[in-house]
Design a protein around this motif. Structure first.
Motif, PDB file in Angstrom:
ATOM      1  N   PHE A  13       0.814  -1.212   0.000  1.00  0.00           N
ATOM      2  CA  PHE A  13       0.000   0.000   0.000  1.00  0.00           C
ATOM      3  C   PHE A  13       0.854   1.272   0.000  1.00  0.00           C
ATOM      4  CE2 PHE A  13      -2.921  -3.222   1.411  1.00  0.00           C
ATOM      5  CZ  PHE A  13      -4.123  -2.836   0.841  1.00  0.00           C
ATOM      6  N   THR A  14       2.169   1.115  -0.159  1.00  0.00           N
ATOM      7  CA  THR A  14       3.097   2.245  -0.130  1.00  0.00           C
ATOM      8  C   THR A  14       3.636   2.508  -1.533  1.00  0.00           C
ATOM      9  OG1 THR A  14       3.748   1.538   2.075  1.00  0.00           O
ATOM     10  CG2 THR A  14       5.156   3.157   0.999  1.00  0.00           C
ATOM     11  N   LYS A  33      -7.549  -0.686  -6.628  1.00  0.00           N
ATOM     12  CA  LYS A  33      -7.979   0.376  -5.721  1.00  0.00           C
ATOM     13  C   LYS A  33      -8.828  -0.260  -4.627  1.00  0.00           C
ATOM     14  CE  LYS A  33      -9.180   4.393  -7.420  1.00  0.00           C
ATOM     15  NZ  LYS A  33      -9.946   5.524  -7.995  1.00  0.00           N
ATOM     16  N   SER A  34      -8.496   0.080  -3.393  1.00  0.00           N
ATOM     17  CA  SER A  34      -9.220  -0.444  -2.245  1.00  0.00           C
ATOM     18  C   SER A  34     -10.654   0.066  -2.226  1.00  0.00           C
ATOM     19  CB  SER A  34      -8.508  -0.028  -0.955  1.00  0.00           C
ATOM     20  OG  SER A  34      -9.288  -0.351   0.162  1.00  0.00           O
ATOM     21  N   ILE A  40      -4.675   3.131  -3.696  1.00  0.00           N
ATOM     22  CA  ILE A  40      -4.109   2.288  -4.735  1.00  0.00           C
ATOM     23  C   ILE A  40      -3.112   1.339  -4.067  1.00  0.00           C
ATOM     24  CG2 ILE A  40      -2.704   2.249  -6.843  1.00  0.00           C
ATOM     25  CD1 ILE A  40      -5.350   3.557  -7.363  1.00  0.00           C
ATOM     26  N   TYR A  41      -3.131   0.068  -4.473  1.00  0.00           N
ATOM     27  CA  TYR A  41      -2.162  -0.887  -3.954  1.00  0.00           C
ATOM     28  C   TYR A  41      -1.750  -1.849  -5.059  1.00  0.00           C
ATOM     29  CZ  TYR A  41      -6.040  -4.227  -3.592  1.00  0.00           C
ATOM     30  OH  TYR A  41      -7.108  -5.048  -3.875  1.00  0.00           O
ATOM     31  N   THR A  42      -0.616  -2.492  -4.846  1.00  0.00           N
ATOM     32  CA  THR A  42      -0.119  -3.488  -5.780  1.00  0.00           C
ATOM     33  C   THR A  42       0.044  -4.813  -5.042  1.00  0.00           C
ATOM     34  OG1 THR A  42       2.108  -2.630  -5.359  1.00  0.00           O
ATOM     35  CG2 THR A  42       1.042  -1.930  -7.394  1.00  0.00           C
TER      36      THR A  42
END
Length: 61
Positions: A13-14, A33-34, A40-42
């Protein structure tokens, strides 16, 4: 064949860390996207290569 579970993946999430992982040649599986907060996260598959990159990131930061 092993069934994959949530424990087989690293959720990032960073943005700064995600950019670092990309610079280390670690590809993400998905970018999303949460639903909770639109963050936004990967998602990365946990591998030895990913762990080495995470260890390197921790040393630098």
């Amino acid at each position: 064949m092993k069934q994959l579970t949530e424990q087989d993946f690293f959720f990032c999430f960073t943005k700064k860390l995600s950019i670092f992982l990309k610079s280390e040649g670690i590809p993400y599986i998905i970018k999303a996207k949460s639903i909770k907060d639109n963050a936004i996260y990967t998602v990365y598959q946990k591998t030895d290569e990913l762990q080495r990159a995470l260890d390197k990131y921790k040393e630098i930061n």
